[in-house]
Design a protein around this motif. Structure first.
Motif, PDB file in Angstrom:
ATOM      1  N   TYR A 169       0.839  -1.202   0.000  1.00 35.33           N
ATOM      2  CA  TYR A 169       0.000   0.000   0.000  1.00 35.33           C
ATOM      3  C   TYR A 169       0.871   1.249   0.000  1.00 35.33           C
ATOM      4  O   TYR A 169       0.651   2.184  -0.787  1.00 35.33           O
ATOM      5  N   TYR A 173       1.280   4.086  -2.983  1.00 39.13           N
ATOM      6  CA  TYR A 173       0.400   5.194  -2.608  1.00 39.13           C
ATOM      7  C   TYR A 173       0.544   6.351  -3.613  1.00 39.13           C
ATOM      8  O   TYR A 173       1.655   6.750  -3.966  1.00 39.13           O
ATOM      9  N   SER A 178      -3.221   2.692  -6.371  1.00 42.85           N
ATOM     10  CA  SER A 178      -3.484   3.021  -4.975  1.00 42.85           C
ATOM     11  C   SER A 178      -4.899   2.659  -4.539  1.00 42.85           C
ATOM     12  O   SER A 178      -5.104   2.035  -3.488  1.00 42.85           O
ATOM     13  N   ASN A 209       0.490   8.956   3.931  1.00 42.04           N
ATOM     14  CA  ASN A 209      -0.437   7.885   3.541  1.00 42.04           C
ATOM     15  C   ASN A 209      -1.292   7.338   4.674  1.00 42.04           C
ATOM     16  O   ASN A 209      -2.197   6.534   4.444  1.00 42.04           O
TER      17      ASN A 209
END
Length: 252
Positions: A169, A173, A178, A209
Motif C-alpha cells: 500500500y 500510494y 493506490s 499515507n
C-alpha cells in the motif's frame, strides 16, 4: 473510533548502535513518545542485534509498566534460533511478558519484514508456540498479507489479532494502483473483523499515507517507526508523535 499508535524504537536503537555507549538513550526516547501521548511501544529484536538488543527489551518493558494503559509489543520471528546472547524470541517474551507479541516471518538475512505468514506452510509449526504464548497471557498478533484465505487460517489458529503488512500500500500510494490496493486492505480488514479478529497495521505508513489508510474502519493499532523517526529528525520526537496521533485520533 481512534486507532492506537505504538512507536517502534528500532531505528533509534540503530543510531545508538553506530557508536559505543547508550546515545541516543532508548529510555529517554521511549519516555518522550509516551509523554507525547503514544499508547504503546514496539520493539523487534533480531538475532543479529542490529538495532534492538535483549537488554533493551527488558528496559523498555519496565518503562511501559510505569505508564498505566501503555501497551508493550514485542515483534519477531518465532522460528529464529538463538544466536550469541540473543536467546530467541520466546525466551525474551517469557521474561518480559509484553501485552502483545507480534509474530513475523522475517529471515535473518532480510533487511526488514516484507511479507506475511504463509499459514498453509507454517500453521502446524506455529501451534505449540501459540499455545505457549497464550499460557503466559500474552495477546498474539500474526503479521499477514491482505489475503482472505490466509486470514481465515489465522482465525482458525485462535489468535486474537492480525497485523496487516502495509508495504505494498505504501509503495504504490498515489499511483494508479493506490485505490485498488486500499480496497484490498479494506476488504481484508472488514473480513477479519467479521471473523472476530482485531486488526493492526504497519510497515512504511507515514504522515502522507496514514490518514487514507485509516479510512478503513476498525484498525485497532498502527506500529510506526522508520517514518516517525525520520520526521523526528525534522521536528523533534514529541512533535512527530503528536503529528501521528492527530491522524490516529481522527480515524473512523
Amino acid at each position: 473510533m481512534s486507532t492506537a499508535l505504538s512507536v517502534n524504537l528500532n531505528k533509534v536503537a540503530l543510531i545508538r548502535n553506530s557508536r559505543e555507549g547508550q546515545f541516543p538513550d532508548l529510555i529517554e526516547f521511549g519516555t518522550l513518545c509516551l509523554d507525547a501521548g503514544a499508547q504503546g511501544l514496539t520493539v523487534h529484536p533480531r538475532p543479529d542485534q542490529r538495532h534492538i538488543r535483549p537488554g533493551d527489551v527488558f528496559a523498555l518493558s519496565g518503562l511501559a509498566k510505569m505508564y498505566p494503559g501503555t501497551e508493550f509489543n514485542i515483534e519477531g520471528n518465532p522460528f529464529a534460533a538463538p544466536l550469541g546472547n540473543y536467546p530467541g524470541l520466546l525466551a525474551l517474551v517469557e521474561q518480559a511478558r509484553p501485552d502483545q507479541c507480534t509474530l513475523v516471518p522475517d529471515s535473518d538475512d532480510q533487511l526488514t519484514s516484507d511479507h506475511g505468514f504463509d499459514l498453509r506452510r507454517d500453521s502446524e509449526k506455529l501451534k505449540p508456540i501459540l499455545a505457549t504464548l497464550k499460557s503466559w497471557g500474552v495477546r498474539i498478533s500474526l503479521f499477514m498479507d491482505p489475503d482472505l484465505e490466509q486470514i481465515t487460517r489465522a482465525h482458525d489458529l485462535g489468535v486474537e489479532r492480525i497485523e496487516l503488512y502495509t508495504g505494498p500500500y505504501a509503495e504504490h500510494y498515489g499511483s494508479d494502483q493506490s485505490a485498488a490496493l486500499l480496497d484490498q486492505y479494506r476488504q481484508a480488514a472488514v473480513y477479519a473483523q467479521e471473523l472476530g479478529l482485531e486488526v493492526n497495521a504497519g510497515h512504511d505508513l507515514n504522515l502522507d499515507n496514514l490518514a487514507e489508510f485509516l479510512s478503513i474502519p476498525g484498525i485497532a493499532e498502527v506500529s510506526i517507526g522508520h517514518a516517525l523517526t525520520v520526521d523526528a529528525l525534522r521536528t523533534g520526537m514529541s512533535a512527530a508523535v503528536k503529528d501521528y496521533l492527530g491522524i490516529c485520533q481522527h480515524s473512523r
